[in-house]
Design a protein around this motif. Structure first.
Motif, PDB file in Angstrom:
ATOM      1  N   VAL A 126      52.205  38.144  31.911  1.00  0.00           N
ATOM      2  CA  VAL A 126      50.893  38.081  31.046  1.00  0.00           C
ATOM      3  C   VAL A 126      50.093  37.208  32.066  1.00  0.00           C
ATOM      4  O   VAL A 126      50.292  36.206  32.609  1.00  0.00           O
ATOM      5  CB  VAL A 126      51.251  36.953  29.810  1.00  0.00           C
ATOM      6  CG1 VAL A 126      50.000  36.549  29.004  1.00  0.00           C
ATOM      7  CG2 VAL A 126      52.098  37.435  28.917  1.00  0.00           C
ATOM      8  N   TRP A 127      49.027  38.127  32.331  1.00  0.00           N
ATOM      9  CA  TRP A 127      48.071  37.346  33.442  1.00  0.00           C
ATOM     10  C   TRP A 127      46.479  37.780  32.878  1.00  0.00           C
ATOM     11  O   TRP A 127      46.283  38.621  32.279  1.00  0.00           O
ATOM     12  CB  TRP A 127      48.149  37.991  34.819  1.00  0.00           C
ATOM     13  CG  TRP A 127      48.851  39.215  34.763  1.00  0.00           C
ATOM     14  CD1 TRP A 127      49.242  40.154  33.883  1.00  0.00           C
ATOM     15  CD2 TRP A 127      49.339  39.887  36.098  1.00  0.00           C
ATOM     16  NE1 TRP A 127      49.739  41.357  34.434  1.00  0.00           N
ATOM     17  CE2 TRP A 127      49.880  41.136  35.901  1.00  0.00           C
ATOM     18  CE3 TRP A 127      49.128  39.548  37.500  1.00  0.00           C
ATOM     19  CZ2 TRP A 127      50.318  41.986  36.650  1.00  0.00           C
ATOM     20  CZ3 TRP A 127      49.631  40.292  38.329  1.00  0.00           C
ATOM     21  CH2 TRP A 127      50.258  41.656  38.121  1.00  0.00           C
ATOM     22  N   ASP A 128      45.846  37.133  33.651  1.00  0.00           N
ATOM     23  CA  ASP A 128      44.158  37.178  33.308  1.00  0.00           C
ATOM     24  C   ASP A 128      43.649  38.101  34.519  1.00  0.00           C
ATOM     25  O   ASP A 128      44.222  38.773  35.371  1.00  0.00           O
ATOM     26  CB  ASP A 128      43.500  35.938  33.253  1.00  0.00           C
ATOM     27  CG  ASP A 128      43.661  35.128  34.638  1.00  0.00           C
ATOM     28  OD1 ASP A 128      43.910  35.630  35.773  1.00  0.00           O
ATOM     29  OD2 ASP A 128      43.519  34.065  34.671  1.00  0.00           O
ATOM     30  N   SER A 129      42.327  38.085  34.256  1.00  0.00           N
ATOM     31  CA  SER A 129      41.769  39.093  35.306  1.00  0.00           C
ATOM     32  C   SER A 129      41.775  38.456  36.664  1.00  0.00           C
ATOM     33  O   SER A 129      41.306  39.279  37.755  1.00  0.00           O
ATOM     34  CB  SER A 129      40.148  39.539  34.791  1.00  0.00           C
ATOM     35  OG  SER A 129      39.449  38.211  34.849  1.00  0.00           O
ATOM     36  N   ASP A 130      42.055  37.214  36.712  1.00  0.00           N
ATOM     37  CA  ASP A 130      42.253  36.795  38.137  1.00  0.00           C
ATOM     38  C   ASP A 130      43.821  37.046  38.702  1.00  0.00           C
ATOM     39  O   ASP A 130      43.996  36.616  39.941  1.00  0.00           O
ATOM     40  CB  ASP A 130      41.884  35.332  38.344  1.00  0.00           C
ATOM     41  CG  ASP A 130      40.293  35.217  38.222  1.00  0.00           C
ATOM     42  OD1 ASP A 130      39.677  35.881  38.758  1.00  0.00           O
ATOM     43  OD2 ASP A 130      40.011  34.108  37.546  1.00  0.00           O
ATOM     44  N   GLN A 131      44.427  37.715  38.031  1.00  0.00           N
ATOM     45  CA  GLN A 131      45.769  38.209  38.234  1.00  0.00           C
ATOM     46  C   GLN A 131      46.578  36.661  38.567  1.00  0.00           C
ATOM     47  O   GLN A 131      47.505  36.837  39.289  1.00  0.00           O
ATOM     48  CB  GLN A 131      46.139  38.997  39.550  1.00  0.00           C
ATOM     49  CG  GLN A 131      45.435  40.374  39.371  1.00  0.00           C
ATOM     50  CD  GLN A 131      45.820  41.347  40.477  1.00  0.00           C
ATOM     51  OE1 GLN A 131      46.382  41.140  41.540  1.00  0.00           O
ATOM     52  NE2 GLN A 131      45.139  42.398  40.223  1.00  0.00           N
TER      53      GLN A 131
END
Length: 146
Positions: A126-131
């Motif tokens: 589970v990650w965000d757009s900043d990886q």
């Protein structure tokens, strides 16, 4: 103070990054840029293989104990190597390093929190757009190139 404030106020209002690390003030590519998925997965495989090797060396295969010892060894290796050499063995072999977002030494608690969450697997996918995976967000860390 002006009457207009463009900051997001609700969940989902924050625009995604143009590239991983943009919101963190990191470069798009090269040294100090966010590590990409391929290197992350390869580093994880190296680390998991080394944890399996260590657990198989010290626990009898027939007992099946290696199945619960391997995640424990994995977490311990992560928690020991991140604050001492800047990343796990897999990270360092691939030119990656774990750093604290606030700068300075990553400390002891960040690698422990990160390692425990990483062994649960779900936070890592589970990650965000900043990886940044959930394990990195909670620990206040980011995995960088070079």
């Amino acid at each position: 103070m002006s009457g207009t404030d463009d900051r997001p106020r609700n969940f989902g209002e924050l625009a995604p990054s143009v590239y991983p690390g943009e919101r963190l003030g990191l470069p798009e590519s090269g040294p100090r840029s966010v590590a990409r998925v391929g290197r992350r997965i390869l580093a994880l495989l190296i680390d998991w293989a080394s944890a399996m090797l260590v657990s198989l060396l010290f626990t009898p295969y027939e007992s099946g104990a290696y199945t619960w010892v391997t995640p424990l060894v994995f977490a311990v290796l992560q928690a020991v190597f991140i604050p001492t050499i800047g990343g796990s063995v897999g990270h360092r072999l691939l030119g990656l390093r774990v750093v604290a977002l606030v700068g300075g030494w990553v400390g002891l608690w960040r690698p422990i929190v990160r390692s425990v969450l990483l062994t649960l697997v779900i936070p890592a996918i589970v990650w965000d757009s900043d990886q940044r995976g959930f394990h990195d967000k909670v620990a206040g860390t980011v995995l960088l190139r070079g």
